[in-house]
Design an enzyme around this catalytic site. Structure first.
Site, mmCIF file in Angstrom:
data_model
loop_
_atom_site.group_PDB
_atom_site.id
_atom_site.type_symbol
_atom_site.label_atom_id
_atom_site.label_comp_id
_atom_site.label_asym_id
_atom_site.label_seq_id
_atom_site.Cartn_x
_atom_site.Cartn_y
_atom_site.Cartn_z
ATOM 1 N N SER A 181 69.073 -62.080 6.376
ATOM 2 C CA SER A 181 70.172 -61.119 6.488
ATOM 3 C C SER A 181 71.377 -61.545 5.633
ATOM 4 O O SER A 181 71.257 -61.651 4.423
ATOM 5 C CB SER A 181 70.504 -60.962 7.976
ATOM 6 O OG SER A 181 71.461 -59.971 8.170
ATOM 7 N N ASP A 352 63.622 -52.117 10.501
ATOM 8 C CA ASP A 352 64.892 -52.819 10.305
ATOM 9 C C ASP A 352 65.985 -51.797 10.019
ATOM 10 O O ASP A 352 65.973 -51.134 8.985
ATOM 11 C CB ASP A 352 64.753 -53.812 9.145
ATOM 12 C CG ASP A 352 65.898 -54.792 9.079
ATOM 13 O OD1 ASP A 352 66.997 -54.442 9.552
ATOM 14 O OD2 ASP A 352 65.701 -55.899 8.556
ATOM 15 N N HIS A 381 64.960 -56.244 12.590
ATOM 16 C CA HIS A 381 65.826 -57.224 11.934
ATOM 17 C C HIS A 381 65.715 -58.645 12.499
ATOM 18 O O HIS A 381 65.801 -59.619 11.757
ATOM 19 C CB HIS A 381 67.275 -56.734 12.037
ATOM 20 C CG HIS A 381 68.193 -57.352 11.050
ATOM 21 N ND1 HIS A 381 68.114 -57.095 9.700
ATOM 22 C CD2 HIS A 381 69.229 -58.225 11.197
ATOM 23 C CE1 HIS A 381 69.063 -57.765 9.058
ATOM 24 N NE2 HIS A 381 69.745 -58.458 9.945
#
Ligand SMILES: *[C@@H]1O[C@H](CO)[C@@H](O)[C@H](O)[C@H]1NC(C)=O
Ligand SMILES: *[C@@H]1O[C@H](CO)[C@@H](O)[C@H](O)[C@H]1NC(C)=O
Ligand SMILES: *[C@@H]1O[C@H](CO)[C@@H](O)[C@H](O)[C@H]1NC(C)=O
Ligand SMILES: *[C@@H]1O[C@H](CO)[C@@H](O)[C@H](O)[C@H]1NC(C)=O
Ligand SMILES: *[C@@H]1O[C@H](CO)[C@@H](O)[C@H](O)[C@H]1NC(C)=O
Ligand SMILES: *[C@@H]1O[C@H](CO)[C@@H](O)[C@H](O)[C@H]1NC(C)=O
Ligand SMILES: *[C@@H]1O[C@H](CO)[C@@H](O)[C@H](O)[C@H]1NC(C)=O
Length: 405
Positions: A181, A352, A381
């Site tokens: 991320s 996601d 995610h």
């Protein structure tokens, strides 16, 4: 209707975060069902508990703008002789996260432990503002000046010194970098700016670069970003969701409770998009106990700007005069994926909502040196760090990729 439920989630999330942090300061546990000991452990305690050798370099890495960062290392099983031939690999956590989130599952299910068992020397960065990196040579972390940063400074200042620290300790010339991320974004920007060959291969889990297509509860807050930012900054001096022991209270009181577990789920979902069939439900107290980790309000506002603009650029100070003063140009510097010439592997996921498939497609189409492109159905995610099928869907591929690089 979906919007309404999302809004409720956001409200539940924000209010419970405050309640939970209040709770940690006074209320005593009244009942205990099952408790995983990791709820009360820090990074090295967890690593040791899972049977691994661990080092913590607490506040030992100083950035050129004065922050003191903590680096962690996992290097083989306890009791083994430590071989000097192990190659380093660097892991960088995501937003509202910390190194500890990579090791919340047991040895057979956490990426770092699997990398260590595959013969690697595993190092972890901690970005400024999480509970491991809260010191500055001049400011204390209750001051506004301390919190005046976003991912931009993590890419400009945190990453270079963290990488140099690891290369210096290991004597290696370069190493693979695995980001999750926000960790992918700061890796991308660092490489776009420096073209450094200290990162041999950038493995991007849930890659973040363009954010124009995010979904989920955060999106609803975008129109209110300025006012919410101002309120938060006034209340906290600029810190956002710092970790405190209220999370441990939440873990033992809500996440274990048959009736309250949904509140716990809502908090985890809103903070990091945890909503997966590969989530180990019985382990939720461990995840909750270490979540959220802190960042700055400015970091969140920077992301909100990216959602609105659809571009990846440095922080926009709002007027051309202010941008001029900061950047010597009226608009903030803009980045494109073409500037990232490092070999890259992306791992993306069907569900996601933050690293949305549309935004990931931009990277796929524009990265000049995309070596592998792995798409995982059904994941979201957070699955990249805690899914129970992470070994087969991701970790073994990563070991193969860095072995052959
Ligand atoms: C949580 O932290 C607060 C303040 O640091 C402290 O007073 C309290 O005793 C802690 N609670 C637990 C359960 O450790
Ligand atoms: C990992 O080990 C635990 C027992 O310690 C087991 O319950 C779990 O199924 C294992 N996970 C995988 C992916 O093999
Ligand atoms: C914010 O900063 C001011 C001035 O430094 C200080 O008095 C106040 O306690 C700080 N507030 C918080 C929540 O840290
Ligand atoms: C690491 O840094 C120290 C101090 O600057 C230096 O003496 C040493 O040679 C460096 N080691 C490596 C392997 O670069
Ligand atoms: C799920 O978590 C529980 C509690 O920590 C653990 O006992 C169990 O082995 C885990 N299951 C899997 C498949 O990892
Ligand atoms: C996004 O970048 C494009 C290309 O440089 C530019 O034309 C556009 O104005 C930018 N959008 C915003 C909202 O800044
Ligand atoms: C700003 O831009 C001007 C004109 O291009 C240049 O002369 C000046 O050196 C720049 N200043 C800085 C601080 O980069």
């Amino acid at each position: 209707m979906g919007q309404f439920i999302n809004l409720l989630l956001v409200i539940t999330f924000l209010s419970s975060t405050f309640l939970i942090s209040a709770a940690g300061h006074g209320w005593k546990p009244t009942y205990r069902l099952h408790e995983d000991p990791e709820i009360y452990m820090n990074f090295c305690q967890i690593a040791n508990y899972q049977g691994f050798y661990c080092e913590e370099y607490k506040n030992q890495v100083q950035t050129t703008d004065g922050y003191l960062l903590t680096i962690h290392r996992i290097n083989g099983r306890l009791g083994e002789t430590r071989s000097a031939s192990r190659k380093p690999v660097f892991l960088q956590h995501g937003l509202i996260s910390a190194s500890i989130h990579f090791i919340m599952n047991p040895a057979n299910e956490s990426l770092p432990f699997i990398l260590s068992d595959a013969g690697y020397d595993v190092w972890f960065g901690n970005s400024r503002g999480n509970s491991y990196s809260l010191k500055h040579i001049k400011y204390n972390n209750r001051q506004k000046e301390f919190w005046d940063f976003s991912w931009q400074e993590m890419a400009l200042y945190d990453l270079p010194v963290s990488i140099d620290f690891v290369l210096n300790k290991t004597g290696a010339q370069s190493m693979p970098y695995i980001g999750h991320s926000q960790g992918t974004l700061i890796g991308f920007i660092h490489q776009a700016l420096t073209k450094s060959n200290k990162i041999s291969h950038l493995i991007a889990l849930a890659p973040i670069f363009h954010l124009g297509h995010i979904e989920g509860p955060y999106k609803l807050l975008i129109p209110f970003k300025s006012i919410l930012g101002k309120i938060f900054e006034d209340i906290t001096n600029g810190s956002f969701l710092p970790w405190n022991n209220g999370s441990q209270w939440e873990a033992t009181h809500l996440c274990n409770h048959p009736l309250l577990v949904d509140i716990c789920k809502a908090v985890l979902f809103a903070t990091c998009g945890v909503d997966s069939k590969y989530l180990n439900q019985t382990r939720m107290p461990v995840y909750a106990a270490h979540t959220p980790e802190g960042c700055s309000v400015k970091d969140i506002l920077h992301y909100a700007q990216m959602v609105v603009s659809g571009n990846c650029s440095f922080y926009d100070y709002g007027t051309s005069e202010r941008n001029m003063r900061k950047y010597n140009q009226s608009r903030p510097p803009l980045f494109t994926a073409q500037e990232i010439t490092t070999p890259v592997t992306i791992f993306s996921a069907e569900h996601d909502t933050l690293a949305n498939p549309v935004d990931v497609q931009y990277l796929r189409d524009n990265l000049p040196n995309l070596i592998n492109d792995v798409y995982i159905q059904d994941w979201d995610h957070a699955d990249f760090i805690i899914a129970i099928n992470l070994p087969t869907k991701m970790a073994r591929l990563i070991v193969d990729i860095i072995k052959s690089a």
